[in-house]
Design an enzyme around this catalytic site. Structure first.
Site, mmCIF file in Angstrom:
data_model
loop_
_atom_site.group_PDB
_atom_site.id
_atom_site.type_symbol
_atom_site.label_atom_id
_atom_site.label_comp_id
_atom_site.label_asym_id
_atom_site.label_seq_id
_atom_site.Cartn_x
_atom_site.Cartn_y
_atom_site.Cartn_z
ATOM 1 N N GLN A 289 0.911 -1.070 0.509
ATOM 2 C CA GLN A 289 0.044 0.001 0.322
ATOM 3 C C GLN A 289 0.944 1.576 0.235
ATOM 4 O O GLN A 289 0.399 2.351 0.921
ATOM 5 C CB GLN A 289 -1.107 -0.308 1.060
ATOM 6 C CG GLN A 289 -2.044 -0.639 0.975
ATOM 7 C CD GLN A 289 -3.213 -0.393 -0.146
ATOM 8 O OE1 GLN A 289 -2.813 0.427 -0.923
ATOM 9 N NE2 GLN A 289 -4.110 -1.518 -0.753
ATOM 10 N N SER A 290 2.231 1.030 -0.496
ATOM 11 C CA SER A 290 2.555 2.305 -0.701
ATOM 12 C C SER A 290 2.351 3.182 -1.140
ATOM 13 O O SER A 290 1.499 3.588 -2.286
ATOM 14 C CB SER A 290 4.193 2.057 -1.653
ATOM 15 O OG SER A 290 4.683 3.112 -1.774
ATOM 16 N N ASN A 291 2.308 4.747 -0.801
ATOM 17 C CA ASN A 291 2.294 5.343 -1.361
ATOM 18 C C ASN A 291 3.406 6.125 -1.968
ATOM 19 O O ASN A 291 2.618 7.197 -2.830
ATOM 20 C CB ASN A 291 1.324 7.001 0.471
ATOM 21 C CG ASN A 291 0.269 6.128 0.537
ATOM 22 O OD1 ASN A 291 0.034 6.511 0.411
ATOM 23 N ND2 ASN A 291 0.656 6.535 1.737
ATOM 24 N N CYS B 122 4.874 4.599 -3.335
ATOM 25 C CA CYS B 122 5.279 3.696 -5.294
ATOM 26 C C CYS B 122 4.035 4.781 -5.836
ATOM 27 O O CYS B 122 3.975 5.332 -7.488
ATOM 28 C CB CYS B 122 4.650 2.633 -5.167
ATOM 29 S SG CYS B 122 5.895 1.725 -4.492
#
Ligand SMILES: *Cc1c(COP(=O)(O)O)cnc(C)c1O
Length: 328
Positions: free
Chosen positions: A73-75, A77
């Site tokens: 859930q990387s912001n 990325c």
């Protein structure tokens, strides 16, 4: 100060608002919020500022494909995928499979939250396990190179001197808005945001405290990381400032169940901001930092006449992730 190459796609300056209803509910000091969740790039966040500088460097290098890595859930990325689409780069994201899942299982999971947006914006996703991450990243880079894609590696969290310099300029932006809080409070993880802010405070004469709430690291580890990065950033900008770990203010009292685990404090913080101010935090970063801020206010850590600025670093797309359904 040196002039640093920069693309312009963030909506700046981001607004600063007061939080009177939340402040009243907590019975504490005056609260402000700086809305870096409103940087304008595909639901925004702190990585947008960093990417303005990182993409300028990629462009100057003749790169055609951006590669970066992160959690599912990387912001970071998601914003990299958006910046790539916006500026005409390809994008490859190396994502960690959730703990206990194989790469094959991870690649079959339903899309939600940031992961859905990564796909929507056309990023290619390469799955890896935490142990294999470095190797997968190198192999992905090499194969992109061999395929003639001219890859450019954006570091984890966008946190090198180039990316962090954006947050020195963010402090300048806040001062230009004539905002002078006694404290700036925000989530700190890979350290680029805090390193830039610590440097910016010195370069532009901000005299308040810059307090990072650690999301996933012991204070001593994060303080040295931030100090080292602040030194590299100063050098990159041609400035003589030097930082020691002791110059960096970190509170690691809110690590909860570890990275990405939403506990009751995060859940409460997200709900308080939503119900009193209509502001969306996220369960991983800003929810955790706000939980720390709320706890410190309740414990009477701030003087009554002080002004606190909560720096909203983004992340709300994670509210729509399958795994955080319990937030409401
Ligand atoms: C990445 C991120 C942070 C942490 O910023 P660092 O520069 O990595 O310390 C905080 N909040 C959100 C929403 C993020 O995505």
């Amino acid at each position: 100060m040196k002039t640093i190459p920069r693309l312009r796609f963030a909506h700046l300056p981001t607004p600063v608002e007061t939080l009177p209803r939340l402040a009243a509910a907590l019975g504490g000091p005056k609260l402000l919020i700086k809305r870096d969740d409103q940087t304008g790039l595909a639901l925004g966040g702190n990585k947008t500022r960093k990417l303005e500088f990182l993409l300028a460097e990629a462009q100057a290098n003749g790169a055609r494909t951006l590669i970066t890595a992160g959690a599912i859930q990387s912001n970071h990325c998601r914003q990299t995928a958006a910046a790539a689409a916006r500026q005409g780069f390809g994008c490859i994201l190396v994502l960690n499979a959730p703990e206990g899942q194989s790469v094959a299982e991870a690649s079959l999971q339903p899309l939600s939250g940031n992961l859905l947006l990564d796909r929507l914006m056309g990023a290619e996703i390469v799955w890896t396990t935490l142990e294999e991450r470095q190797h997968t990243l190198q192999a992905t880079f090499q194969s992109a190179w061999q395929d003639g894609k001219r890859p450019f590696l954006i570091p984890y969290g966008g946190s090198n001197a180039v990316g962090a310099s954006s947050y020195a300029f963010a402090i300048q932006e806040m001062i230009d808005q004539e905002i002078h809080p006694d404290w700036i409070v925000f989530p700190s993880s890979s350290g680029g945001t805090q390193a830039g802010m610590a440097l910016g405070a010195r370069l532009f004469g901000f005299n308040g405290q810059v307090l990072g709430i650690s999301v996933d690291e012991q204070a001593s580890v994060l303080q040295s990381r931030v100090a080292n990065l602040a030194n590299e950033t100063a050098e990159f900008l041609g400035e003589k400032q030097r930082f020691e770990a002791g110059d960096i203010l970190v509170n690691d009292g809110y690590l909860g169940g570890g990275y990405g685990v939403m506990g009751e404090p995060e859940r409460e913080a997200v709900n308080l901001f939503a119900r009193h101010e209509g502001i969306l935090l996220d369960p991983v970063y800003t929810g955790r930092a706000a939980a720390g801020l709320i706890d410190l206010i309740r414990k009477g850590q701030f003087a009554a006449g002080e002004t606190l600025l909560f720096w909203h670093t983004g992340g709300a797309p994670a509210l729509f992730a399958e795994r955080y359904r319990q937030v409401a």
